[in-house]
Design an enzyme around this catalytic site. Structure first.
Site, PDB file in Angstrom:
ATOM      1  N   THR A  11       0.851  -1.187   0.000  1.00  0.00           N
ATOM      2  CA  THR A  11       0.000   0.000   0.000  1.00  0.00           C
ATOM      3  C   THR A  11       0.890   1.240   0.000  1.00  0.00           C
ATOM      4  OG1 THR A  11      -0.186   0.153   2.424  1.00  0.00           O
ATOM      5  CG2 THR A  11      -1.805  -1.225   1.274  1.00  0.00           C
ATOM      6  N   GLY A  12       0.440   2.281  -0.684  1.00  0.00           N
ATOM      7  CA  GLY A  12       1.275   3.478  -0.800  1.00  0.00           C
ATOM      8  C   GLY A  12       2.572   3.182  -1.527  1.00  0.00           C
ATOM      9  N   GLY A  13       2.490   2.349  -2.556  1.00  0.00           N
ATOM     10  CA  GLY A  13       3.694   1.930  -3.268  1.00  0.00           C
ATOM     11  C   GLY A  13       4.084   2.826  -4.423  1.00  0.00           C
ATOM     12  N   SER A  15       5.321   6.000  -4.175  1.00  0.00           N
ATOM     13  CA  SER A  15       6.367   6.989  -3.899  1.00  0.00           C
ATOM     14  C   SER A  15       7.130   6.592  -2.639  1.00  0.00           C
ATOM     15  CB  SER A  15       5.771   8.395  -3.708  1.00  0.00           C
ATOM     16  OG  SER A  15       5.014   8.462  -2.508  1.00  0.00           O
ATOM     17  N   GLY A  16       8.244   7.263  -2.420  1.00  0.00           N
ATOM     18  CA  GLY A  16       9.004   7.122  -1.183  1.00  0.00           C
ATOM     19  C   GLY A  16       9.427   5.713  -0.849  1.00  0.00           C
ATOM     20  N   ILE A  17       9.247   5.342   0.412  1.00  0.00           N
ATOM     21  CA  ILE A  17       9.657   4.029   0.902  1.00  0.00           C
ATOM     22  C   ILE A  17       8.899   2.908   0.192  1.00  0.00           C
ATOM     23  CG2 ILE A  17       9.610   2.513   2.938  1.00  0.00           C
ATOM     24  CD1 ILE A  17      10.139   5.090   4.618  1.00  0.00           C
ATOM     25  N   GLY A  18       7.617   3.120  -0.066  1.00  0.00           N
ATOM     26  CA  GLY A  18       6.821   2.091  -0.744  1.00  0.00           C
ATOM     27  C   GLY A  18       7.339   1.795  -2.135  1.00  0.00           C
ATOM     28  N   SER A 136       7.444   3.980  12.910  1.00  0.00           N
ATOM     29  CA  SER A 136       8.274   5.186  12.917  1.00  0.00           C
ATOM     30  C   SER A 136       8.963   5.298  14.257  1.00  0.00           C
ATOM     31  CB  SER A 136       7.415   6.433  12.685  1.00  0.00           C
ATOM     32  OG  SER A 136       8.170   7.619  12.923  1.00  0.00           O
ATOM     33  N   TYR A 149       0.289  11.426  15.405  1.00  0.00           N
ATOM     34  CA  TYR A 149       1.175  10.578  14.614  1.00  0.00           C
ATOM     35  C   TYR A 149       1.906   9.588  15.521  1.00  0.00           C
ATOM     36  CZ  TYR A 149       4.799   9.321  11.216  1.00  0.00           C
ATOM     37  OH  TYR A 149       5.640   8.634  10.376  1.00  0.00           O
TER      38      TYR A 149
END
Length: 258
Positions: A11-13, A15-18, A136, A149
């Protein structure tokens, strides 16, 4: 290759870490499905990743869309071997200045949706599969202004431990990767932040990190790969900090060394 023949959903793949993780998974022999909210960035990501990557547009807070993503994944792949629940948002929630609406939004995306991502994946997971949740360091460190958060990321750690207990009879492993400050697009998404301000934030973080720099998305991806692969076959219910020493040695950075 560590993931030869494996089927993964991130999921959220887009951008960034994904995205870095999807790229590494493909390089290691997996077929990957990425989800996200932005069709344009999903299309760009799939183009970058090549023929072993596929995408579905899905809002993770939408129960029907989330369930449909897993149904489509099963239609394309059959059973899944890996789920990386990576999607999430940051958000500033200082005491005395935070609306209930913003607090609930952060909790809904970062915690509630993570639990139901796992829940919705279970009918489509092979026994012996690996689930990785994105946590995190802020779930452990007391950073001002980030109560919501921090609460969600501490909650992700607790989720992983309980889910690991629930799913161990199926030999499904559930672990958390907990990144520290990492160079991702999230730092520049706030339109009020100039390039100079982003650079200043990077220097600020680097001064308090033992290794003296922020992390790269590819470094977090390597930790996710470890938790996804058979290299971690006896690792269950852990929180793996990938933070340059930010949590373990908070006074080890250049600023403290003088």
């Amino acid at each position: 290759m560590k993931l030869q023949g494996k089927k993964a959903l991130i999921t959220g793949g887009n951008s960034g870490i994904g995205l870095a993780t999807a790229k590494l998974f493909v390089e290691e022999g997996a077929e990957v499905i990425i989800t996200g909210r932005n069709q344009q960035t999903l299309d760009e990501a799939v183009k970058l990743l090549g023929p072993h990557a596929h995408s579905f547009r899905a809002e993770i807070t939408d129960s029907a869309a989330r369930k449909e993503a897993f149904q489509k994944a099963a239609e394309k792949f059959g059973k899944l071997d890996i789920v990386f629940a990576n999607a999430g948002i940051a958000g500033n929630t200082p005491a005395g200045k935070t609306s209930e609406e913003l607090f609930r939004q952060i909790v809904d995306i970062n915690l509630t949706s993570v639990f139901f991502t796992v829940e919705d994946s279970l009918p489509y997971l092979n026994d012996g599969a690996s689930i990785i949740l994105n946590g995190s360091v802020i779930g452990t460190l007391g950073q001002p202004g980030y109560a919501a958060y921090a609460a969600t990321k501490a909650g992700v750690r607790a989720l992983a431990r309980s889910l690991a207990a629930d799913l161990s009879p199926r030999r499904i492993r559930v672990n958390v990767v907990a990144p520290g400050a990492t160079k991702t697009p999230i730092w520049s998404r706030n339109d009020s932040r100039t390039t100079e301000q982003v650079s200043g934030l990077e220097q600020q973080f680097s001064n308090v990190i033992a290794l003296g720099r922020m992390g790269e998305p590819e470094e977090i991806a390597k930790a996710v790969l470890f938790l996804a692969s058979d290299d971690s076959s006896y690792v269950q219910g852990v929180e793996l900090f990938v933070d340059g020493g930010m949590t373990g040695t908070p006074f080890g950075g250049p600023a403290a060394r003088g």
